[in-house]
Design a protein around this motif. Structure first.
Motif, PDB file in Angstrom:
ATOM      1  N   CYS A   1       0.085  -4.368   1.240  1.00  0.00           N
ATOM      2  CA  CYS A   1      -1.260  -4.030   0.767  1.00  0.00           C
ATOM      3  C   CYS A   1      -1.730  -5.188  -0.101  1.00  0.00           C
ATOM      4  O   CYS A   1      -1.112  -5.499  -1.123  1.00  0.00           O
ATOM      5  CB  CYS A   1      -1.250  -2.729  -0.040  1.00  0.00           C
ATOM      6  N   GLU A   2      -2.816  -5.842   0.323  1.00  0.00           N
ATOM      7  CA  GLU A   2      -3.352  -6.993  -0.399  1.00  0.00           C
ATOM      8  C   GLU A   2      -4.601  -6.576  -1.166  1.00  0.00           C
ATOM      9  O   GLU A   2      -5.557  -6.065  -0.574  1.00  0.00           O
ATOM     10  CB  GLU A   2      -3.681  -8.131   0.567  1.00  0.00           C
ATOM     11  N   ILE A   3      -4.596  -6.799  -2.477  1.00  0.00           N
ATOM     12  CA  ILE A   3      -5.735  -6.484  -3.328  1.00  0.00           C
ATOM     13  C   ILE A   3      -6.461  -7.787  -3.635  1.00  0.00           C
ATOM     14  O   ILE A   3      -5.922  -8.675  -4.309  1.00  0.00           O
ATOM     15  CB  ILE A   3      -5.289  -5.821  -4.647  1.00  0.00           C
ATOM     16  N   TYR A   4      -7.672  -7.933  -3.119  1.00  0.00           N
ATOM     17  CA  TYR A   4      -8.455  -9.149  -3.325  1.00  0.00           C
ATOM     18  C   TYR A   4      -9.409  -8.949  -4.499  1.00  0.00           C
ATOM     19  O   TYR A   4     -10.129  -7.949  -4.573  1.00  0.00           O
ATOM     20  CB  TYR A   4      -9.251  -9.491  -2.061  1.00  0.00           C
ATOM     21  N   THR A   5      -9.422  -9.924  -5.388  1.00  0.00           N
ATOM     22  CA  THR A   5     -10.239  -9.799  -6.580  1.00  0.00           C
ATOM     23  C   THR A   5     -10.836 -11.157  -6.927  1.00  0.00           C
ATOM     24  O   THR A   5     -10.840 -12.071  -6.104  1.00  0.00           O
ATOM     25  CB  THR A   5      -9.399  -9.223  -7.741  1.00  0.00           C
ATOM     26  N   ASP A   6     -11.355 -11.307  -8.159  1.00  0.00           N
ATOM     27  CA  ASP A   6     -12.041 -12.541  -8.534  1.00  0.00           C
ATOM     28  C   ASP A   6     -11.120 -13.534  -9.230  1.00  0.00           C
ATOM     29  O   ASP A   6     -11.557 -14.615  -9.616  1.00  0.00           O
ATOM     30  CB  ASP A   6     -13.261 -12.232  -9.408  1.00  0.00           C
ATOM     31  N   VAL A   7      -9.866 -13.185  -9.445  1.00  0.00           N
ATOM     32  CA  VAL A   7      -8.859 -14.124  -9.938  1.00  0.00           C
ATOM     33  C   VAL A   7      -7.759 -14.200  -8.890  1.00  0.00           C
ATOM     34  O   VAL A   7      -7.614 -13.302  -8.064  1.00  0.00           O
ATOM     35  CB  VAL A   7      -8.276 -13.683 -11.305  1.00  0.00           C
TER      36      VAL A   7
ATOM     37  N   VAL B   1       5.459   0.403  -1.810  1.00  0.00           N
ATOM     38  CA  VAL B   1       4.464  -0.353  -1.034  1.00  0.00           C
ATOM     39  C   VAL B   1       4.449  -1.797  -1.530  1.00  0.00           C
ATOM     40  O   VAL B   1       4.166  -2.042  -2.708  1.00  0.00           O
ATOM     41  CB  VAL B   1       3.062   0.263  -1.196  1.00  0.00           C
ATOM     42  N   PRO B   2       4.748  -2.791  -0.681  1.00  0.00           N
ATOM     43  CA  PRO B   2       4.630  -4.196  -1.094  1.00  0.00           C
ATOM     44  C   PRO B   2       3.171  -4.502  -1.449  1.00  0.00           C
ATOM     45  O   PRO B   2       2.263  -4.239  -0.666  1.00  0.00           O
ATOM     46  CB  PRO B   2       5.071  -4.978   0.146  1.00  0.00           C
ATOM     47  N   LEU B   3       2.955  -5.037  -2.631  1.00  0.00           N
ATOM     48  CA  LEU B   3       1.604  -5.217  -3.163  1.00  0.00           C
ATOM     49  C   LEU B   3       1.410  -6.693  -3.506  1.00  0.00           C
ATOM     50  O   LEU B   3       2.274  -7.317  -4.126  1.00  0.00           O
ATOM     51  CB  LEU B   3       1.462  -4.361  -4.421  1.00  0.00           C
ATOM     52  N   VAL B   4       0.285  -7.263  -3.078  1.00  0.00           N
ATOM     53  CA  VAL B   4      -0.052  -8.652  -3.406  1.00  0.00           C
ATOM     54  C   VAL B   4      -1.462  -8.675  -3.984  1.00  0.00           C
ATOM     55  O   VAL B   4      -2.390  -8.105  -3.407  1.00  0.00           O
ATOM     56  CB  VAL B   4       0.013  -9.571  -2.170  1.00  0.00           C
TER      57      VAL B   4
ATOM     58  N   ASN C   1     -10.529 -17.878  -2.604  1.00  0.00           N
ATOM     59  CA  ASN C   1      -9.729 -18.988  -2.089  1.00  0.00           C
ATOM     60  C   ASN C   1      -8.516 -18.431  -1.354  1.00  0.00           C
ATOM     61  O   ASN C   1      -8.342 -17.220  -1.260  1.00  0.00           O
ATOM     62  CB  ASN C   1      -9.311 -19.940  -3.214  1.00  0.00           C
ATOM     63  N   HIS C   2      -7.685 -19.328  -0.829  1.00  0.00           N
ATOM     64  CA  HIS C   2      -6.498 -18.911  -0.081  1.00  0.00           C
ATOM     65  C   HIS C   2      -5.209 -19.199  -0.854  1.00  0.00           C
ATOM     66  O   HIS C   2      -4.134 -19.318  -0.261  1.00  0.00           O
ATOM     67  CB  HIS C   2      -6.468 -19.606   1.283  1.00  0.00           C
ATOM     68  N   ASN C   3      -5.292 -19.305  -2.162  1.00  0.00           N
ATOM     69  CA  ASN C   3      -4.108 -19.563  -2.975  1.00  0.00           C
ATOM     70  C   ASN C   3      -3.115 -18.406  -2.867  1.00  0.00           C
ATOM     71  O   ASN C   3      -3.503 -17.250  -2.638  1.00  0.00           O
ATOM     72  CB  ASN C   3      -4.494 -19.745  -4.445  1.00  0.00           C
ATOM     73  N   ALA C   4      -1.848 -18.718  -3.064  1.00  0.00           N
ATOM     74  CA  ALA C   4      -0.827 -17.669  -3.115  1.00  0.00           C
ATOM     75  C   ALA C   4      -1.120 -16.748  -4.297  1.00  0.00           C
ATOM     76  O   ALA C   4      -1.528 -17.209  -5.366  1.00  0.00           O
ATOM     77  CB  ALA C   4       0.554 -18.288  -3.255  1.00  0.00           C
ATOM     78  N   GLY C   5      -0.943 -15.472  -4.107  1.00  0.00           N
ATOM     79  CA  GLY C   5      -1.225 -14.521  -5.171  1.00  0.00           C
ATOM     80  C   GLY C   5       0.022 -14.134  -5.948  1.00  0.00           C
ATOM     81  O   GLY C   5       0.987 -14.894  -6.021  1.00  0.00           O
ATOM     82  N   THR C   6      -0.003 -12.947  -6.516  1.00  0.00           N
ATOM     83  CA  THR C   6       1.134 -12.406  -7.262  1.00  0.00           C
ATOM     84  C   THR C   6       1.710 -11.225  -6.498  1.00  0.00           C
ATOM     85  O   THR C   6       0.981 -10.307  -6.104  1.00  0.00           O
ATOM     86  CB  THR C   6       0.697 -11.935  -8.660  1.00  0.00           C
ATOM     87  N   ASN C   7       3.018 -11.246  -6.282  1.00  0.00           N
ATOM     88  CA  ASN C   7       3.707 -10.135  -5.630  1.00  0.00           C
ATOM     89  C   ASN C   7       4.138  -9.108  -6.674  1.00  0.00           C
ATOM     90  O   ASN C   7       4.811  -9.464  -7.649  1.00  0.00           O
ATOM     91  CB  ASN C   7       4.937 -10.640  -4.880  1.00  0.00           C
ATOM     92  N   VAL C   8       3.759  -7.863  -6.454  1.00  0.00           N
ATOM     93  CA  VAL C   8       4.180  -6.766  -7.320  1.00  0.00           C
ATOM     94  C   VAL C   8       5.271  -6.020  -6.573  1.00  0.00           C
ATOM     95  O   VAL C   8       5.059  -5.511  -5.471  1.00  0.00           O
ATOM     96  CB  VAL C   8       3.003  -5.824  -7.649  1.00  0.00           C
TER      97      VAL C   8
END
Length: 418
Positions: free
Chosen positions: A170-176, A225-228, A234-241
């Protein structure tokens, strides 16, 4: 082929251009061989604008049922427009409301909890090759009444749906572009965390970090649930929770959060006898008022004083509830205080490292500020202080715990609404 749930908040779909950018990103993901289910919030300030309209229509408090009927329209606009944008790129898509997607909730308007998900219609549409777009923040009772999940509800929709359809991530897209050690709008040199544990993220979310809603993190933890968390800009790597995260060398405190929505209630001169606290907090619980930090002072002449914190929005209601049981509890007076903030440090390594809390107290003291209340657990320490120098406190703590970096944090736009 993996199954991905992608969630985009209000600022990510805030206007037509941003909606097109989200559509391109979703189609790109689908064409890279993934199956996509997308959860979206209302566009930009839509929800706030709808709430403002109700104030022009009604002088009093509008019926909760009708508020839910109104507010769910914001997400319905988003899902339809995103579906159209995806179709324009040559990819088939279908949009669903929360209830069409099988989201069932308890019968509580305004802040319902999900009780069941029946995702058969979603899965069928995915198997047909569609991008499936689901309205966040909303559901339906077993009796067919429309409900909303409260602020942050779209995060919860996304994670719960990911669990129900057994999505790979589950990918959460935000402004950071990830989870930072603190709000990058306050500390420009905040550290982006490559990964963080569910427990650490849950504490940060509960303590005021606005990137993820606590209920969504709790759902992710309970159902593994794997969470990112990543940027929609942008397409930068995010944070894995995740359940366990690697500890950075020398970093004990992972994050600093703050909550301005704090009020302190003090009850003075309470007769010291069994059951007094139970009466007070049972009455508050029955009124649906959440209590946070509780502090009781020593007993003098058989009388005790104690204080606790509640949401600033619940301050007046809490005082009224306590006054209503004055004859049962027999206290001398009740008072309230606002213009407070709770600032917290969080880190799984705190449990085995002495002196972490002491450094927090010392840092705040060095700024000439008093600490009104303290709360601790194995992985967090919270202090309630006056609100007028909050950013200064956060910056000082960030430096004290070695979290500053040489790079400036990425912030792509205004903060997400839901």
């Amino acid at each position: 082929m993996s199954l991905i749930v992608m969630k985009f908040g209000g600022s990510s779909v805030g206007d037509a251009e941003r909606m097109k950018r989200v559509a391109n990103r979703v189609v790109e993901t689908q064409r890279n061989g993934h199956q996509c289910v997308v959860v979206v919030s209302a566009m930009g300030d839509t929800t706030d604008d709808l709430i403002d309209l109700t104030k022009q229509i009604s002088d009093g408090t509008p019926p909760a049922r009708e508020m839910d009927m109104l507010l769910t329209t914001g997400e319905q606009v988003s899902v339809a427009l995103l579906s159209m944008a995806i179709h324009s790129l040559g990819q088939s898509a279908v949009s669903f409301t929360g209830w069409q997607a099988g989201m069932y909730t308890e019968a509580v308007h305004g802040k319902a909890r999900i009780t069941d998900i029946k995702p058969e219609r979603v899965l069928h549409a995915v198997k047909q090759g569609n991008v499936v777009i689901v309205a966040g923040f909303q559901g339906m009772t077993q009796e067919g009444e429309i409900t909303t999940l409260g602020r942050g509800g779209s995060d919860t929709t996304a994670v719960a749906l990911a669990a129900a359809i057994q999505a790979d991530v589950c990918e959460i897209y935000t402004d950071v572009d990830g989870i930072y050690s603190t709000d990058p709008r306050v500390v420009k040199c905040a550290r982006k965390l490559p990964e963080i544990t569910y427990d650490e993220m849950l504490e940060l979310a509960n303590l005021g970090a606005a990137v993820l809603h606590p209920r969504a993190v709790e759902y992710a933890k309970n159902y593994n649930v794997p969470l990112v968390v990543r940027s929609s800009f942008n397409h930068n790597a995010g944070t894995n929770v995740k359940e366990e995260a690697a500890m950075e060398q020398g970093i004990v405190v992972r994050g600093i959060a703050s909550d301005k929505n704090v009020a302190r209630i003090s009850i003075l001169g309470v007769e010291e006898k069994p059951g007094q606290l139970a009466k007070v907090f049972t009455a508050l619980a029955n009124a649906q008022i959440d209590v946070d930090i509780i502090v009781q002072s020593g007993v003098l002449n058989g009388l005790a004083d104690f204080s606790f914190t509640v949401s600033l929005n619940d301050k007046e209601k809490a005082v009224d509830v306590i006054e209503s049981i004055r004859s049962e509890v027999g206290f001398r007076e009740v008072s309230s205080q606002q213009n407070l903030v709770k600032v917290s440090i969080v880190g799984a390594g705190m449990v085995s490292t002495p002196g972490v809390a002491a450094k927090m107290f010392e840092t705040i003291s060095d700024l000439g500020l008093s600490i009104n209340m303290v709360s601790t657990s194995e992985i967090k320490t919270s202090c309630v202080i006056e609100n007028n120098r909050l950013n200064e406190v956060i910056q000082a703590l960030h430096t004290a715990y070695g979290l500053d970096t040489d790079q400036q944090a990425f912030v792509g736009g205004p903060s997400e609404r839901r």
